[in-house]
Write a protein that holds these residues in place. Structure first.
Motif, PDB file in Angstrom:
ATOM      1  N   LEU A  66       0.928  -1.179   0.035  1.00  0.00           N
ATOM      2  CA  LEU A  66      -0.106   0.011   0.140  1.00  0.00           C
ATOM      3  C   LEU A  66       0.662   1.232  -0.147  1.00  0.00           C
ATOM      4  O   LEU A  66       1.852   1.282   0.770  1.00  0.00           O
ATOM      5  CB  LEU A  66      -0.712   0.162   1.295  1.00  0.00           C
ATOM      6  CG  LEU A  66      -1.932  -0.889   1.460  1.00  0.00           C
ATOM      7  CD1 LEU A  66      -2.675  -0.646   2.630  1.00  0.00           C
ATOM      8  CD2 LEU A  66      -3.079  -1.166   0.162  1.00  0.00           C
ATOM      9  N   PRO A  67       0.338   2.209  -0.602  1.00  0.00           N
ATOM     10  CA  PRO A  67       1.305   3.687  -0.728  1.00  0.00           C
ATOM     11  C   PRO A  67       1.930   4.020   0.502  1.00  0.00           C
ATOM     12  O   PRO A  67       3.075   4.418   0.488  1.00  0.00           O
ATOM     13  CB  PRO A  67       0.346   4.597  -1.568  1.00  0.00           C
ATOM     14  CG  PRO A  67      -0.392   3.802  -2.303  1.00  0.00           C
ATOM     15  CD  PRO A  67      -0.663   2.519  -1.662  1.00  0.00           C
ATOM     16  N   GLU A  68       0.883   4.078   1.571  1.00  0.00           N
ATOM     17  CA  GLU A  68       1.248   4.877   2.743  1.00  0.00           C
ATOM     18  C   GLU A  68       2.272   3.769   3.512  1.00  0.00           C
ATOM     19  O   GLU A  68       2.722   4.159   4.508  1.00  0.00           O
ATOM     20  CB  GLU A  68      -0.151   4.898   3.752  1.00  0.00           C
ATOM     21  CG  GLU A  68      -0.687   3.841   4.159  1.00  0.00           C
ATOM     22  CD  GLU A  68      -1.777   3.674   3.115  1.00  0.00           C
ATOM     23  OE1 GLU A  68      -3.176   3.225   3.499  1.00  0.00           O
ATOM     24  OE2 GLU A  68      -1.729   3.530   1.808  1.00  0.00           O
ATOM     25  N   PHE A  69       2.643   2.656   3.216  1.00  0.00           N
ATOM     26  CA  PHE A  69       3.489   1.692   3.688  1.00  0.00           C
ATOM     27  C   PHE A  69       4.751   1.659   3.064  1.00  0.00           C
ATOM     28  O   PHE A  69       5.616   0.632   3.755  1.00  0.00           O
ATOM     29  CB  PHE A  69       2.791   0.480   4.148  1.00  0.00           C
ATOM     30  CG  PHE A  69       1.750   0.589   5.175  1.00  0.00           C
ATOM     31  CD1 PHE A  69       1.930   0.919   6.601  1.00  0.00           C
ATOM     32  CD2 PHE A  69       0.260   0.288   4.809  1.00  0.00           C
ATOM     33  CE1 PHE A  69       0.906   1.041   7.351  1.00  0.00           C
ATOM     34  CE2 PHE A  69      -0.690   0.420   5.740  1.00  0.00           C
ATOM     35  CZ  PHE A  69      -0.457   0.862   7.190  1.00  0.00           C
ATOM     36  N   ARG A  70       4.891   2.262   1.912  1.00  0.00           N
ATOM     37  CA  ARG A  70       6.087   2.039   1.125  1.00  0.00           C
ATOM     38  C   ARG A  70       7.558   2.461   1.642  1.00  0.00           C
ATOM     39  O   ARG A  70       7.262   3.401   2.706  1.00  0.00           O
ATOM     40  CB  ARG A  70       5.933   2.505  -0.215  1.00  0.00           C
ATOM     41  CG  ARG A  70       4.802   1.616  -1.105  1.00  0.00           C
ATOM     42  CD  ARG A  70       4.691   2.076  -2.310  1.00  0.00           C
ATOM     43  NE  ARG A  70       3.441   1.284  -3.046  1.00  0.00           N
ATOM     44  CZ  ARG A  70       2.877   1.689  -4.102  1.00  0.00           C
ATOM     45  NH1 ARG A  70       2.940   2.993  -4.572  1.00  0.00           N
ATOM     46  NH2 ARG A  70       1.667   0.918  -4.403  1.00  0.00           N
ATOM     47  N   ARG A  71       8.321   1.746   1.423  1.00  0.00           N
ATOM     48  CA  ARG A  71       9.620   2.385   2.189  1.00  0.00           C
ATOM     49  C   ARG A  71       9.944   2.058   3.641  1.00  0.00           C
ATOM     50  O   ARG A  71      10.636   2.875   4.341  1.00  0.00           O
ATOM     51  CB  ARG A  71      10.407   3.564   1.670  1.00  0.00           C
ATOM     52  CG  ARG A  71      10.524   4.038   0.258  1.00  0.00           C
ATOM     53  CD  ARG A  71      10.824   5.286  -0.118  1.00  0.00           C
ATOM     54  NE  ARG A  71      11.047   5.613  -1.667  1.00  0.00           N
ATOM     55  CZ  ARG A  71      10.113   5.495  -2.359  1.00  0.00           C
ATOM     56  NH1 ARG A  71       8.724   5.405  -2.225  1.00  0.00           N
ATOM     57  NH2 ARG A  71      10.546   5.541  -3.850  1.00  0.00           N
ATOM     58  N   THR A  72       9.104   1.132   4.016  1.00  0.00           N
ATOM     59  CA  THR A  72       9.208   0.720   5.376  1.00  0.00           C
ATOM     60  C   THR A  72       9.512  -0.656   5.638  1.00  0.00           C
ATOM     61  O   THR A  72       9.735  -1.221   6.791  1.00  0.00           O
ATOM     62  CB  THR A  72       7.628   0.864   6.229  1.00  0.00           C
ATOM     63  OG1 THR A  72       6.788  -0.019   5.439  1.00  0.00           O
ATOM     64  CG2 THR A  72       7.230   2.219   6.234  1.00  0.00           C
ATOM     65  N   GLY A  73       9.944  -1.419   4.656  1.00  0.00           N
ATOM     66  CA  GLY A  73      10.595  -2.959   4.698  1.00  0.00           C
ATOM     67  C   GLY A  73       9.610  -3.957   4.462  1.00  0.00           C
ATOM     68  O   GLY A  73       9.854  -5.129   4.705  1.00  0.00           O
ATOM     69  N   LEU A  74       8.281  -3.533   4.392  1.00  0.00           N
ATOM     70  CA  LEU A  74       7.182  -4.577   4.296  1.00  0.00           C
ATOM     71  C   LEU A  74       7.377  -5.347   3.081  1.00  0.00           C
ATOM     72  O   LEU A  74       7.076  -6.612   3.169  1.00  0.00           O
ATOM     73  CB  LEU A  74       6.020  -3.861   4.384  1.00  0.00           C
ATOM     74  CG  LEU A  74       5.511  -3.384   5.568  1.00  0.00           C
ATOM     75  CD1 LEU A  74       4.043  -2.703   5.626  1.00  0.00           C
ATOM     76  CD2 LEU A  74       5.934  -3.934   6.836  1.00  0.00           C
ATOM     77  N   ALA A  75       7.893  -4.742   1.985  1.00  0.00           N
ATOM     78  CA  ALA A  75       7.834  -5.512   0.816  1.00  0.00           C
ATOM     79  C   ALA A  75       8.941  -6.418   0.920  1.00  0.00           C
ATOM     80  O   ALA A  75       8.811  -7.672   0.336  1.00  0.00           O
ATOM     81  CB  ALA A  75       8.244  -4.576  -0.490  1.00  0.00           C
ATOM     82  N   ARG A  76      10.137  -6.148   1.239  1.00  0.00           N
ATOM     83  CA  ARG A  76      11.176  -7.161   1.671  1.00  0.00           C
ATOM     84  C   ARG A  76      10.739  -8.306   2.447  1.00  0.00           C
ATOM     85  O   ARG A  76      11.009  -9.420   2.187  1.00  0.00           O
ATOM     86  CB  ARG A  76      12.318  -6.364   2.007  1.00  0.00           C
ATOM     87  CG  ARG A  76      13.572  -7.201   2.449  1.00  0.00           C
ATOM     88  CD  ARG A  76      14.642  -6.447   3.075  1.00  0.00           C
ATOM     89  NE  ARG A  76      15.655  -7.148   3.769  1.00  0.00           N
ATOM     90  CZ  ARG A  76      16.672  -7.968   2.941  1.00  0.00           C
ATOM     91  NH1 ARG A  76      16.698  -7.799   1.798  1.00  0.00           N
ATOM     92  NH2 ARG A  76      17.489  -8.569   3.727  1.00  0.00           N
ATOM     93  N   ALA A  77       9.965  -7.724   3.664  1.00  0.00           N
ATOM     94  CA  ALA A  77       9.708  -8.939   4.559  1.00  0.00           C
ATOM     95  C   ALA A  77       8.626  -9.855   3.884  1.00  0.00           C
ATOM     96  O   ALA A  77       8.826 -11.185   4.065  1.00  0.00           O
ATOM     97  CB  ALA A  77       8.995  -8.203   5.685  1.00  0.00           C
ATOM     98  N   VAL A  78       7.732  -9.258   3.267  1.00  0.00           N
ATOM     99  CA  VAL A  78       6.653 -10.272   2.571  1.00  0.00           C
ATOM    100  C   VAL A  78       7.402 -11.282   1.624  1.00  0.00           C
ATOM    101  O   VAL A  78       6.916 -12.243   1.447  1.00  0.00           O
ATOM    102  CB  VAL A  78       5.426  -9.602   2.297  1.00  0.00           C
ATOM    103  CG1 VAL A  78       5.797  -9.111   0.820  1.00  0.00           C
ATOM    104  CG2 VAL A  78       4.216 -10.550   2.192  1.00  0.00           C
ATOM    105  N   CYS A  79       8.069 -10.521   0.785  1.00  0.00           N
ATOM    106  CA  CYS A  79       8.821 -11.571  -0.365  1.00  0.00           C
ATOM    107  C   CYS A  79       9.604 -12.595   0.226  1.00  0.00           C
ATOM    108  O   CYS A  79       9.761 -13.788  -0.030  1.00  0.00           O
ATOM    109  CB  CYS A  79       9.459 -10.721  -1.169  1.00  0.00           C
ATOM    110  SG  CYS A  79       8.576  -9.467  -2.410  1.00  0.00           S
ATOM    111  N   LEU A  80      10.522 -12.330   1.456  1.00  0.00           N
ATOM    112  CA  LEU A  80      11.247 -13.039   2.070  1.00  0.00           C
ATOM    113  C   LEU A  80      10.535 -14.291   2.688  1.00  0.00           C
ATOM    114  O   LEU A  80      10.934 -15.448   2.559  1.00  0.00           O
ATOM    115  CB  LEU A  80      12.197 -12.597   2.987  1.00  0.00           C
ATOM    116  CG  LEU A  80      13.386 -11.817   2.702  1.00  0.00           C
ATOM    117  CD1 LEU A  80      14.165 -10.850   3.750  1.00  0.00           C
ATOM    118  CD2 LEU A  80      14.472 -12.700   1.807  1.00  0.00           C
ATOM    119  N   ALA A  81       9.453 -13.903   3.467  1.00  0.00           N
ATOM    120  CA  ALA A  81       8.475 -14.867   3.833  1.00  0.00           C
ATOM    121  C   ALA A  81       8.018 -15.910   2.849  1.00  0.00           C
ATOM    122  O   ALA A  81       8.157 -17.187   3.077  1.00  0.00           O
ATOM    123  CB  ALA A  81       7.428 -14.160   4.746  1.00  0.00           C
TER     124      ALA A  81
END
Length: 311
Positions: free
Chosen positions: A228-243
């Motif tokens: 989601l736009p408001e959560f970008r650049r907080t490491g969430l994409a990296r975390a969900v991809c790694l999981a």
């Protein structure tokens, strides 16, 4: 050599047959993973009339297929052992498409298809927008880390509304709906344990990563990924991809691939993300086009719109 026959697409069973070709010939020189076909065919409902599709078969197995997005874009897959079929698919495309300019996107490594396009008078288009094909062996994967209050986990089958909501917000405007995503979930080779999300403290799904696993080739494809736009650049994409990657590795994948679009505003952060995750490029897409000239209809013609002639 076995006789090759051609027939039209009749439904989901034929998509499975098209996937069988993708799986059988998959390599770093092939443009399509089995997950591509399931996601692209089923993420939107009610578009079948826009997608003329034909299969070529020999000895009971699919050896080539073509899938048109009207009015004039073609996706195709041709067994490298039957390179002559690439020209047949292109002839069918030219007879079926309704656009004056025809476009075909292929992988640069699909040499047999590129050769058929060049013979057919298609010209390579120089464009800053293309897909970069990236891969990563699933070794030395770090554990995902999310900020306090966030949770990374697979989405449950009973959480369809929230799963669709995060996709629609990430890819706005999106035609993905609850019913269409339910169809995705029913398609082979979807696995709920590989459909990961990050849940925010307020209960929303803030990021998502779906991996499609090809067990035969031990390759998982990430499609789609978003935050989601408001959560970008907080490491969430990296975390969900790694999981999701760790889950795919646990399920038997040795490698993962992802195909971000380069040069498009919506995907500006994709390449840095995947490079940070250890993905490296191995191929890219090329788009070929050919322009046709409309022939005016003759008096009494059955087709008031006329036809097209190659130029």
């Amino acid at each position: 050599m076995p006789v090759v026959t051609r027939r039209g697409y009749t439904g989901p069973a034929d998509l499975r047959a098209m996937q069988s070709l993708a799986q059988r010939i998959w390599s770093k020189s092939s443009s399509l993973h089995i997950g591509d076909l399931a996601w692209q065919r089923f993420q939107h409902a009610g578009r079948e009339a826009e997608w003329p599709t034909v299969l070529w078969e020999a000895d009971g197995e699919v050896v080539a297929w073509g899938w048109i997005s009207l009015p004039g874009e073609l996706a195709l897959l041709v067994d490298p052992a039957r390179p002559e079929l690439a020209s047949e698919v292109l002839r069918w495309f030219e007879d079926t498409a309704s656009a004056a300019e025809l476009a075909v996107t292929v992988l640069d490594a699909e040499k047999h298809v590129v050769a058929a396009l060049e013979r057919g008078g298609y010209a390579l288009q120089e464009s800053p927008v293309f897909q970069s094909y990236l891969s990563r062996l699933l070794v030395d994967l770090p554990e995902p880390v999310v900020p306090g209050g966030f949770t990374v986990r697979p989405a449950g089958r009973d959480e369809l509304a929230r799963r669709v909501a995060v996709h629609r917000a990430v890819w706005h405007p999106s035609r993905v709906t609850g019913p269409s995503y339910r169809t995705v979930m029913a398609a082979w080779p979807y696995r709920p344990e590989l459909d990961w999300v990050v849940e925010a403290p307020d209960g929303r799904f803030a990021a998502q990563c779906l991996i499609w696993l090809d067990e035969r080739n031990a390759v998982g494809e990430l499609e789609p990924v978003g935050t989601l736009p408001e959560f970008r650049r907080t490491g969430l994409a990296r975390a969900v991809c790694l999981a999701a990657l760790l889950a795919a590795h646990h399920a038997g994948a040795r490698e993962a691939v992802v195909y971000p679009v380069i040069g498009h505003p919506k995907s500006v952060g994709a390449l840095p993300l995947y490079r940070d995750l250890g993905f490296r490029p191995y191929a890219r897409t090329l788009t070929f086009t050919r322009t046709r000239r409309r022939i005016p209809p003759s008096p009494g013609s059955a087709s008031p719109e006329g036809a097209y002639r190659r130029t």
